[in-house]
Design an enzyme around this catalytic site. Structure first.
Site, mmCIF file in Angstrom:
data_model
loop_
_atom_site.group_PDB
_atom_site.id
_atom_site.type_symbol
_atom_site.label_atom_id
_atom_site.label_comp_id
_atom_site.label_asym_id
_atom_site.label_seq_id
_atom_site.Cartn_x
_atom_site.Cartn_y
_atom_site.Cartn_z
ATOM 1 N N MET A 1 124.832 71.316 -44.795
ATOM 2 C CA MET A 1 125.639 70.177 -45.377
ATOM 3 C C MET A 1 125.886 70.430 -46.904
ATOM 4 S SD MET A 1 123.981 66.610 -46.499
ATOM 5 C CE MET A 1 123.693 67.460 -48.153
ATOM 6 N N CYS A 2 126.858 69.772 -47.551
ATOM 7 C CA CYS A 2 127.372 70.028 -48.856
ATOM 8 C C CYS A 2 127.648 68.580 -49.449
ATOM 9 C CB CYS A 2 128.592 70.931 -48.668
ATOM 10 S SG CYS A 2 128.214 72.522 -47.805
ATOM 11 N N GLY A 3 128.090 69.034 -50.800
ATOM 12 C CA GLY A 3 128.628 68.043 -51.509
ATOM 13 C C GLY A 3 129.947 68.657 -51.993
ATOM 14 N N HIS A 55 129.257 72.356 -53.405
ATOM 15 C CA HIS A 55 127.684 72.428 -53.656
ATOM 16 C C HIS A 55 127.229 72.253 -52.385
ATOM 17 C CE1 HIS A 55 128.871 71.087 -57.799
ATOM 18 N NE2 HIS A 55 129.520 70.329 -57.116
ATOM 19 N N ASN A 79 132.045 70.162 -45.218
ATOM 20 C CA ASN A 79 130.794 69.504 -45.365
ATOM 21 C C ASN A 79 130.447 68.989 -43.900
ATOM 22 O OD1 ASN A 79 128.287 67.999 -45.635
ATOM 23 N ND2 ASN A 79 129.188 66.146 -46.312
#
Length: 641
Positions: A1-3, A55, A79
């Site tokens: 998962m990411c920002g 991120h 994401n």
């Protein structure tokens, strides 16, 4: 998962990075603590500039910093998780795999075909350099958050981000609709000096007339929420993404509405485990239940094994239980949804690995705790209406076996009972029952500091109650009980399994009973169809922002595409029987599955919403309705952001 985040400026006198606030950057970094970097793409001859900020929370394959840029200057922010549809090798990272596939796409049809094939949650931003195009969107159910913001000035700035907050500029953020994917032709925007979004919607395989009617309705709905100077247009070729699930089966048999079990009698209206057993005596019903177990088990398997583990933790062998950390946690109330998810996770998580059961409770007023019950512990009188301090409650729990506690909310009680059932069916597993206790003071502080920005742009009392409960639960900071002694513990699990999607598909909410009584099975079918259609805007973006704030990833087994298609293929009479009482009729097929998995009393626990089971609802106000705008979410100055 990411920002993930992208800022686009057109002919601005300011540098593009000036438009990305430090507050948003901090929120993005909390979502992706393992890697952070930015990339700026300037196209001076066309007077536009793009900032890409990525991120990463490392979950699979090698750590892959984002944004990714390929040899053709295409830039990708991802994401998501690919659980099926596109092959991702055990030693591969799905972000890299997706960019490789996108690089091979030579047309819009190719891009749509790629995203149509994916199974799993995703949100993405893709800059296609050769065509000056910016593609973005969310998966069919909207399981990953993506927000957009348009400046008030025509042809100035446009922003996309996983998480934001109230804007001091007055330009409000909105959730990107999970109604398809979008494309912006940046070159055309510069030339026309206006912003136009090209839309590629999801569709089922239905007639052209039906498709046109659906698309017109959705287009109107999306357009009305956009800034006045932003145009939404259907792509000229009317290309669509293929929906990853089948349409809902609305068939109503002549026998529907009557109890379908064997040996029908008045006993069927008694809430007991034996009632479920009588249903399972019917061979066809039992076969159907096992088909459901198989498809749901496979969904859970994908979600508990698709993550990085230390070597030696990939088998069911248990050479050593010592010093093993949990990689998987379950939002756990002891209700039917979380019990089945935990029982199925046990089948696939390596046996030497603990599973964390995250159980949240908000501190009760002593008077409310005693309401409707008999005082059994007169030696521990507490002044009514006063909230007891957290420390004294814990001391009390440690000193008495009676569990007299201001945190003994309904979900804590059913959670403890559920733990005993899980220990009975899987005694070799270490089950970490994490008691997460939240005081009113801490609730107010953390809502003010963090949670209200994550719930935004949603703003109702219900969003506040559920959002706060999920934030504290997924943080995983609480206590483990060891022989009556409470020891501090914080869950290290990066994967958080949640049962959302079960009620929406299996008629689990009280409003479904009201609908059934008023409009029958036909009305109930329409209600369930609407539930899945709106789950992205009502629940999933919010929950992704909330859980992701802890550097953890929400995974939703009940919303696995194969699970949804299986349940959608069944007539409502095979999934629920609302002529039967609460604790049996709603989510009947899930209760039967739980019985077949070896669970007992938890199979007939009635549906209880998280906000009531955790006792956060009505904690701060008794006069609010769930749909009211929540003043507490807006009780701060934008200057603080």
């Amino acid at each position: 998962m990411c920002g993930i985040c992208c800022v686009v400026t057109f002919g601005s006198q300011c540098a593009v990075h000036d438009f990305l606030s430090q507050d948003i950057l901090c929120c993005l970094k909390r979502r992706g603590p393992d890697s952070s970097q930015q990339l700026i793409k300037s196209v001076s001859d066309l007077s536009y500039e793009c900032l890409f900020s990525g991120h990463v929370l490392h979950m699979r394959g090698p750590v892959t910093p984002q944004p990714l840029e390929d040899a053709n200057n295409n830039i990708f922010l991802w994401n998501g998780e690919i659980f099926n549809g596109v092959h991702v090798g055990e030693l591969e990272n799905d972000t890299q795999v997706m960019l490789q596939h996108l690089a091979l796409c030579s047309s819009e049809v190719d891009i749509l075909s790629l995203f149509s094939s994916l199974q799993g949650p995703w949100a993405f931003i893709y800059y296609q350099a050769s065509k000056h195009s910016l593609w973005f969107g969310r998966d069919y159910f909207g399981r990953r958050s993506l927000l957009w913001q348009f400046s008030n000035e025509v042809n100035s700035t446009f922003c996309l981000t996983s998480v934001a907050g109230y804007s001091a500029s007055g330009n409000q953020w909105q959730e990107v609709p999970a109604s398809g994917i979008f494309k912006i032709d940046l070159k055309a925007c510069v030339t026309a000096k206006s912003l136009s979004l090209t839309w590629f919607p999801w569709k089922y395989s239905c007639t052209k007339q039906e498709v046109d009617e659906i698309l017109t309705d959705v287009c109107d709905q999306v357009s009305k929420d956009l800034a006045k100077h932003v145009r939404l247009v259907m792509n000229e070729s009317k290309l669509c993404l293929r929906a990853p699930v089948i349409p809902l089966n609305k068939t109503i048999s002549e026998a529907s509405g009557e109890c379908q079990g064997t040996n029908i009698s008045n006993n069927m209206h008694v809430v007991s485990v034996e009632t479920l057993q009588r249903f399972l005596a019917e061979e066809q019903k039992k076969k159907l239940v096992h088909q459901f177990i198989d498809v749901l088990s496979e969904a859970v398997k994908r979600r508990v094994l698709s993550l990085i583990r230390a070597q030696g933790q990939k088998t069911r062998e248990a050479p050593s239980m010592s010093n093993k950390k949990a990689h998987v946690a379950v939002l756990f109330s002891g209700g039917i949804d979380s019990m089945v998810i935990a029982a199925l996770a046990d089948k696939h998580v390596p046996l030497e690995e603990p599973i964390d059961l995250l159980n949240v409770a908000f501190m009760m007023k002593e008077q409310a705790k005693q309401k409707g019950t008999t005082r059994r512990h007169t030696s521990h009188e507490v002044q009514p209406d006063l909230l007891c301090p957290q420390e004294s409650c814990q001391d009390l729990d440690a000193k008495t076996s009676a569990h007299l506690s201001c945190f003994d909310v309904p979900d804590r009680i059913t959670g403890r009972a559920g733990l005993k059932e899980l220990e009975a069916i899987s005694p070799s597993r270490i089950w970490n029952f994490v008691e997460i206790n939240v005081t009113l003071e801490e609730l107010k502080n953390m809502r003010h500091q963090r949670i209200n920005h994550l719930i935004y742009p949603l703003d109702t009392v219900l969003d506040d109650s559920i959002g706060c409960a999920i934030w504290f639960a997924s943080r995983g900071a609480g206590f483990l009980s060891n022989q009556g002694e409470l020891k501090p513990y914080k869950s290290p699990a990066k994967v958080v399994l949640t049962g959302i999607g079960a009620d929406e598909q299996l008629a689990g909410y009280s409003r479904h009973r009201v609908c059934f009584k008023r409009y029958g099975l036909e009305g109930l079918n329409k209600e369930l169809e609407m539930e899945l259609d709106r789950i992205s805007s009502r629940n999933l973006g919010r929950d992704d922002r909330i859980i992701g704030d802890h550097g953890k990833e929400a995974r939703f087994p009940f919303l696995d595409e194969d699970v949804v298609s299986f349940l959608s293929s069944l007539p409502i009479s095979d999934k629920a029987e609302l002529t039967l009482p609460r604790g049996i009729g709603e989510k009947l097929i899930l209760r039967l599955a739980a019985k077949e998995l070896g669970l007992a009393a938890s199979t007939i626990v009635p549906k209880r919403a998280m906000q009531f089971g955790s006792r956060i609802a009505k904690l701060e106000s008794n006069s609010e309705k769930a749909s009211d705008t929540c003043i507490r979410l807006k009780s701060f100055s934008v200057d603080e952001l």
